[in-house]
Design an enzyme around this catalytic site. Structure first.
Site, PDB file in Angstrom:
ATOM      1  N   ARG A  48      -7.019  -7.735  -5.915  1.00  0.00           N
ATOM      2  CA  ARG A  48      -7.595  -6.821  -4.917  1.00  0.00           C
ATOM      3  C   ARG A  48      -8.217  -5.649  -5.672  1.00  0.00           C
ATOM      4  O   ARG A  48      -7.496  -4.858  -6.285  1.00  0.00           O
ATOM      5  CB  ARG A  48      -6.486  -6.355  -3.969  1.00  0.00           C
ATOM      6  CG  ARG A  48      -6.967  -5.473  -2.823  1.00  0.00           C
ATOM      7  CD  ARG A  48      -5.779  -5.074  -1.951  1.00  0.00           C
ATOM      8  NE  ARG A  48      -6.173  -4.186  -0.881  1.00  0.00           N
ATOM      9  CZ  ARG A  48      -6.342  -2.871  -1.013  1.00  0.00           C
ATOM     10  NH1 ARG A  48      -6.147  -2.294  -2.177  1.00  0.00           N
ATOM     11  NH2 ARG A  48      -6.689  -2.137   0.025  1.00  0.00           N
ATOM     12  N   LYS A  80      -5.335   2.641  -9.238  1.00  0.00           N
ATOM     13  CA  LYS A  80      -4.048   3.235  -8.844  1.00  0.00           C
ATOM     14  C   LYS A  80      -3.548   4.221  -9.889  1.00  0.00           C
ATOM     15  O   LYS A  80      -4.022   4.254 -11.020  1.00  0.00           O
ATOM     16  CB  LYS A  80      -3.038   2.128  -8.545  1.00  0.00           C
ATOM     17  CG  LYS A  80      -3.375   1.465  -7.205  1.00  0.00           C
ATOM     18  CD  LYS A  80      -2.295   0.601  -6.649  1.00  0.00           C
ATOM     19  CE  LYS A  80      -2.728   0.104  -5.269  1.00  0.00           C
ATOM     20  NZ  LYS A  80      -1.893  -0.964  -4.764  1.00  0.00           N
TER      21      LYS A  80
HETATM   22  C1  7PJ Z   1      -2.569  -2.800  -1.587  1.00  0.00           C
HETATM   23  C2  7PJ Z   1      -2.911  -3.267  -0.335  1.00  0.00           C
HETATM   24  C3  7PJ Z   1      -1.968  -3.697  -2.520  1.00  0.00           C
HETATM   25  C4  7PJ Z   1      -2.137  -5.384  -0.813  1.00  0.00           C
HETATM   26  C5  7PJ Z   1      -3.410  -1.184  -0.482  1.00  0.00           C
HETATM   27  C6  7PJ Z   1      -4.827   1.237  -2.486  1.00  0.00           C
HETATM   28  C7  7PJ Z   1      -3.794   1.428  -1.448  1.00  0.00           C
HETATM   29  N1  7PJ Z   1      -2.705  -4.545   0.061  1.00  0.00           N
HETATM   30  N2  7PJ Z   1      -3.437  -2.233   0.355  1.00  0.00           N
HETATM   31  N3  7PJ Z   1      -1.771  -4.974  -2.065  1.00  0.00           N
HETATM   32  N4  7PJ Z   1      -2.912  -1.486  -1.678  1.00  0.00           N
HETATM   33  N5  7PJ Z   1      -1.914  -6.651  -0.463  1.00  0.00           N
HETATM   34  O1  7PJ Z   1      -5.764   0.476  -2.387  1.00  0.00           O
HETATM   35  O2  7PJ Z   1      -4.680   1.964  -3.517  1.00  0.00           O
HETATM   36  O3  7PJ Z   1      -1.601  -3.366  -3.653  1.00  0.00           O
HETATM   37  S1  7PJ Z   1      -3.968   0.390  -0.003  1.00  0.00           S
END
Ligand code: 7PJ
Length: 261
Positions: free
Chosen positions: A238, A204
């Protein structure tokens, strides 16, 4: 949790896994790297992104979930805010609904309740199209906690019991880089809910802001941030770089437990 995006425009691996076969292959390679959950997403939620039509999202994610389930028993989450995607994903063997909009779309609470699946409630201030327009908070952590309380109640109201929930402070979703750093540092404050905490920091812009845009640096920064989040109480990380994150966690766990495993 390994990220598998099936979108043409996700900022870090956009387009690479657009084909069903390639997405399934990446998910299965993550399983070999000891991932616990694969997160399948068909709608980009990067800053400025617009929602995609429901049919497009269904065509992207459902065949991928179905084929992963045919080949593996790995836990599968679907990164969606769309009620019909939640329903269809559940029918083909999905286990978790990961909704960056915390079931606020019309019909999402009822759809999630019907599926019986686990749900990750993520905090976002605004919508992807406007969330990075000067986000501000009087008390960041308190505001996120109030949001979780409200969404946990909304879930309870439709019959989604607490034992099915995870919470996620939503790094980068209506937050400045400084807000993001504050959240990582104070992650333990979310332990008051006694629910598993999921965090997504991987690649990010806050990491980019610290280290620059070089891909190797972004990867190392993401692993470091994930590890610190874990030491600060995160239960699910994640990430894009599964192998590297798992390796760093093994080292941390050996130190914490004073043993090899
Ligand atoms: C997140 C997500 C996060 C959860 C994305 C990216 C953007 N789901 N989906 N938490 N980010 N739960 O991967 O940069 O931070 S999409």
């Amino acid at each position: 949790m390994g990220v598998v995006n099936v979108t043409p425009d996700s900022f870090s691996d956009g387009g690479r896994y657009l084909k069903v076969g390639a997405a399934v292959e990446r998910a299965l390679s993550m399983v070999k790297e000891n991932v616990d959950i694969v997160d399948i997403g068909g709608e980009s939620t990067r800053p400025g992104a617009n929602p995609v039509p429901q049919e497009t999202e269904i065509k992207r994610v459902i065949p991928v979930i179905q084929r992963i389930r045919e080949k593996s028993e790995v836990c599968i989450s679907v990164d969606t805010s769309t009620p019909e995607v939640m329903r269809q994903a559940a029918l083909v063997g999905c286990n978790i609904i990961n909704d960056v909009r915390s079931l606020t779309r019309e019909g999402a609470l009822d759809a999630a309740a019907e599926t019986g699946l686990a749900v990750c409630l993520m905090h976002m201030k605004g919508e992807p199209s406007n969330m990075q327009n000067n986000p501000s908070y009087e008390n960041l952590i308190e505001e996120i906690c109030d949001f979780f309380s409200e969404r946990i109640s909304a879930c309870k109201h439709v019959g989604i019991e607490r034992g099915r929930l995870l919470i996620d402070p939503g790094f980068g979703f209506g937050k400045t880089a400084i807000h993001n750093l504050e959240i990582i540092n104070r992650l333990r404050q979310f332990k008051c809910f006694d629910l598993p905490i999921l965090v997504g920091l991987s690649r990010k812009s806050t990491i980019r802001k610290i280290l620059g845009g070089n891909q190797e640096m972004l990867k190392m920064g993401s692993v470091a941030a994930a590890l610190i989040a874990s030491l600060n109480g995160a239960n699910v990380l994640r990430v894009h770089d599964v192998e590297e994150t798992v390796a760093s966690l093994r080292v941390a766990q050996s130190i914490v437990n004073e043993s090899f495993f």
